[in-house]
Design a protein around this motif. Structure first.
Motif, mmCIF file in Angstrom:
data_model
loop_
_atom_site.group_PDB
_atom_site.id
_atom_site.type_symbol
_atom_site.label_atom_id
_atom_site.label_comp_id
_atom_site.label_asym_id
_atom_site.label_seq_id
_atom_site.Cartn_x
_atom_site.Cartn_y
_atom_site.Cartn_z
ATOM 1 N N THR A 121 0.897 -1.074 -0.018
ATOM 2 C CA THR A 121 -0.115 0.095 0.075
ATOM 3 C C THR A 121 0.692 1.168 -0.223
ATOM 4 N N ASP A 122 2.102 1.053 0.177
ATOM 5 C CA ASP A 122 3.077 2.160 0.550
ATOM 6 C C ASP A 122 2.996 3.189 1.621
ATOM 7 N N HIS A 123 1.820 2.490 2.547
ATOM 8 C CA HIS A 123 1.750 3.457 3.964
ATOM 9 C C HIS A 123 3.038 3.119 4.692
ATOM 10 N N GLU A 124 3.617 4.318 5.159
ATOM 11 C CA GLU A 124 4.779 4.195 5.949
ATOM 12 C C GLU A 124 4.639 5.083 7.058
ATOM 13 N N VAL A 125 5.400 4.710 8.274
ATOM 14 C CA VAL A 125 5.492 5.843 9.388
ATOM 15 C C VAL A 125 6.959 5.775 9.814
ATOM 16 N N SER A 126 7.491 6.690 10.613
ATOM 17 C CA SER A 126 8.750 6.567 10.972
ATOM 18 C C SER A 126 8.862 6.292 12.469
ATOM 19 N N ASN A 127 7.816 6.239 13.354
ATOM 20 C CA ASN A 127 7.628 5.528 14.576
ATOM 21 C C ASN A 127 7.775 4.108 14.783
ATOM 22 N N VAL A 128 8.781 3.444 14.789
ATOM 23 C CA VAL A 128 8.982 2.224 14.575
ATOM 24 C C VAL A 128 8.526 1.164 15.912
ATOM 25 N N SER A 129 8.962 2.144 17.089
ATOM 26 C CA SER A 129 8.806 1.582 18.368
ATOM 27 C C SER A 129 7.147 1.327 18.509
ATOM 28 N N ALA A 130 6.582 2.307 18.064
ATOM 29 C CA ALA A 130 4.968 2.447 18.425
ATOM 30 C C ALA A 130 4.405 1.297 17.418
ATOM 31 N N VAL A 131 4.815 0.692 16.238
ATOM 32 C CA VAL A 131 4.291 -0.249 15.424
ATOM 33 C C VAL A 131 4.696 -1.623 16.205
ATOM 34 N N LEU A 132 5.936 -1.670 16.679
ATOM 35 C CA LEU A 132 6.348 -2.778 17.287
ATOM 36 C C LEU A 132 5.454 -3.225 18.604
ATOM 37 N N ASP A 133 5.215 -2.088 18.971
ATOM 38 C CA ASP A 133 4.506 -2.240 20.462
ATOM 39 C C ASP A 133 2.577 -2.257 20.131
ATOM 40 N N GLY A 134 2.606 -2.502 19.025
ATOM 41 C CA GLY A 134 0.976 -2.776 18.531
ATOM 42 C C GLY A 134 0.280 -1.748 17.857
ATOM 43 N N GLU A 135 0.765 -0.704 17.508
ATOM 44 C CA GLU A 135 -0.079 0.229 16.935
ATOM 45 C C GLU A 135 0.017 -0.148 15.163
ATOM 46 N N LEU A 136 -0.738 -1.174 14.962
ATOM 47 C CA LEU A 136 -1.016 -1.646 13.313
ATOM 48 C C LEU A 136 -2.121 -1.201 12.734
ATOM 49 N N SER A 137 -2.966 -0.724 13.515
ATOM 50 C CA SER A 137 -4.533 -0.433 12.973
ATOM 51 C C SER A 137 -4.388 0.544 11.794
ATOM 52 N N ASP A 138 -3.432 1.461 11.522
ATOM 53 C CA ASP A 138 -3.573 2.140 10.311
ATOM 54 C C ASP A 138 -3.024 1.379 9.172
ATOM 55 N N PHE A 139 -2.138 0.400 9.323
ATOM 56 C CA PHE A 139 -1.464 -0.375 8.453
ATOM 57 C C PHE A 139 -2.616 -1.562 7.660
ATOM 58 N N ILE A 140 -3.476 -1.830 8.750
ATOM 59 C CA ILE A 140 -4.399 -2.906 8.559
ATOM 60 C C ILE A 140 -5.622 -2.078 7.679
ATOM 61 N N GLU A 141 -5.937 -0.890 8.223
ATOM 62 C CA GLU A 141 -6.860 -0.321 7.571
ATOM 63 C C GLU A 141 -6.428 0.111 6.086
ATOM 64 N N ALA A 142 -5.347 0.488 5.788
ATOM 65 C CA ALA A 142 -4.505 0.818 4.553
ATOM 66 C C ALA A 142 -4.880 -0.401 3.574
ATOM 67 N N PHE A 143 -4.353 -1.547 4.104
ATOM 68 C CA PHE A 143 -4.622 -2.516 3.354
ATOM 69 C C PHE A 143 -6.016 -3.080 2.936
ATOM 70 N N LEU A 144 -6.820 -2.943 3.798
ATOM 71 C CA LEU A 144 -8.169 -3.316 3.619
ATOM 72 C C LEU A 144 -8.894 -2.298 2.540
ATOM 73 N N ARG A 145 -8.650 -1.167 2.774
ATOM 74 C CA ARG A 145 -8.905 -0.024 1.787
ATOM 75 C C ARG A 145 -8.457 -0.414 0.265
ATOM 76 N N SER A 146 -7.361 -0.773 0.079
ATOM 77 C CA SER A 146 -6.811 -1.251 -0.989
ATOM 78 C C SER A 146 -7.388 -2.310 -1.705
ATOM 79 N N THR A 147 -7.979 -3.308 -0.867
ATOM 80 C CA THR A 147 -8.605 -4.452 -1.439
ATOM 81 C C THR A 147 -10.040 -4.327 -1.782
ATOM 82 N N ILE A 148 -10.629 -3.049 -1.386
ATOM 83 C CA ILE A 148 -11.848 -2.961 -1.713
ATOM 84 C C ILE A 148 -12.316 -2.966 -3.354
ATOM 85 N N GLY A 149 -13.322 -3.853 -3.526
ATOM 86 C CA GLY A 149 -13.611 -4.116 -4.838
ATOM 87 C C GLY A 149 -12.738 -5.324 -5.493
ATOM 88 N N GLN A 150 -11.785 -5.958 -4.687
ATOM 89 C CA GLN A 150 -11.269 -7.035 -5.406
ATOM 90 C C GLN A 150 -12.121 -8.411 -5.030
#
Length: 218
Positions: free
Chosen positions: A189-218
């Motif tokens: 999806t090319d979604h990216e963030v610079s706060n790696v620690s937050a992602v490794l600490d469980g902040e995945l919702s933005d990545f999940i939402e970006a992927f699900l949006r990209s699959t709409i209509g597939q």
């Protein structure tokens, strides 16, 4: 990372299996997430994840790249008992046969049960009683039907899991870079963030939402 994400979403999480690596780290972990739409959300994580960091296990503090394969599939319920509709059975009786095919019983004590929907045929003639032979044949039939059910579940599970993907360079869906810069990027999806620690600490919702949006209509 995933346990913390699951807890933040209100899911019941549990580690079912954990195998440590031969030298350090983890070789394999199996977790369960129980709650609404858990599989739907987590399917966005299916694939190879790439981690770039200064390895804490390297005395020379060199940069290392690691890969982890994430597989996601719904839990398949498996009953220990199989319900059999009597209308699905054809039961035949015949005389037990001994050596050379000779009939060893004057009465028809042997049983042949055919499960019509699956065309499974079970016979039993070891007992002198027709009732005992029927009971034994039904036990065998239940076992064979349960085995068939498990095979079908495994086939469905394999279809859900899809083709096996190797955890190696070039097949990653997301990269987690901690050195020489910090960034997490989803290559689908090319979604990216610079706060790696937050992602490794469980902040995945933005990545999940970006992927699900990209699959709409597939």
């Amino acid at each position: 990372m995933y346990l913390r994400w699951g807890e933040s979403q209100g899911y019941d999480t549990e580690i079912l299996d954990l195998n440590s690596g031969e030298e350090a780290g983890l070789k394999r972990v199996t977790m369960s997430f129980t709650g609404d739409y858990a599989t739907g959300y987590l399917r966005s994580e299916k694939g190879v994840h790439r981690l770039v960091r200064l390895s804490p296990f390297d005395s020379n503090h060199r940069r290392h790249t690691s890969f982890a394969l994430v597989e996601v599939y719904p839990q398949v319920e498996s009953d220990n008992e199989v319900e059999i509709d009597p209308n699905d059975l054809r039961i035949d009786t015949y005389r037990s046969a001994g050596a050379g095919g000779q009939n060893v019983q004057k009465n028809e004590t042997a049983i042949r049960i055919t499960h019509i929907p699956t065309d499974i045929v079970v016979t039993c003639q070891n007992e002198r009683s027709q009732t005992q032979n029927k009971d034994n044949a039904m036990r065998v039939l239940r076992a064979r039907l349960l085995d068939l059910k498990r095979q079908q579940q495994e086939a469905e599970l394999a279809e859900i899991k899809g083709d096996h993907v190797k955890a190696e360079w070039g097949s990653q869906i997301r990269s987690y870079v901690l050195h020489p810069y910090q960034m997490v990027k989803d290559h689908r999806t090319d979604h990216e963030v610079s706060n790696v620690s937050a992602v490794l600490d469980g902040e995945l919702s933005d990545f999940i939402e970006a992927f699900l949006r990209s699959t709409i209509g597939q």
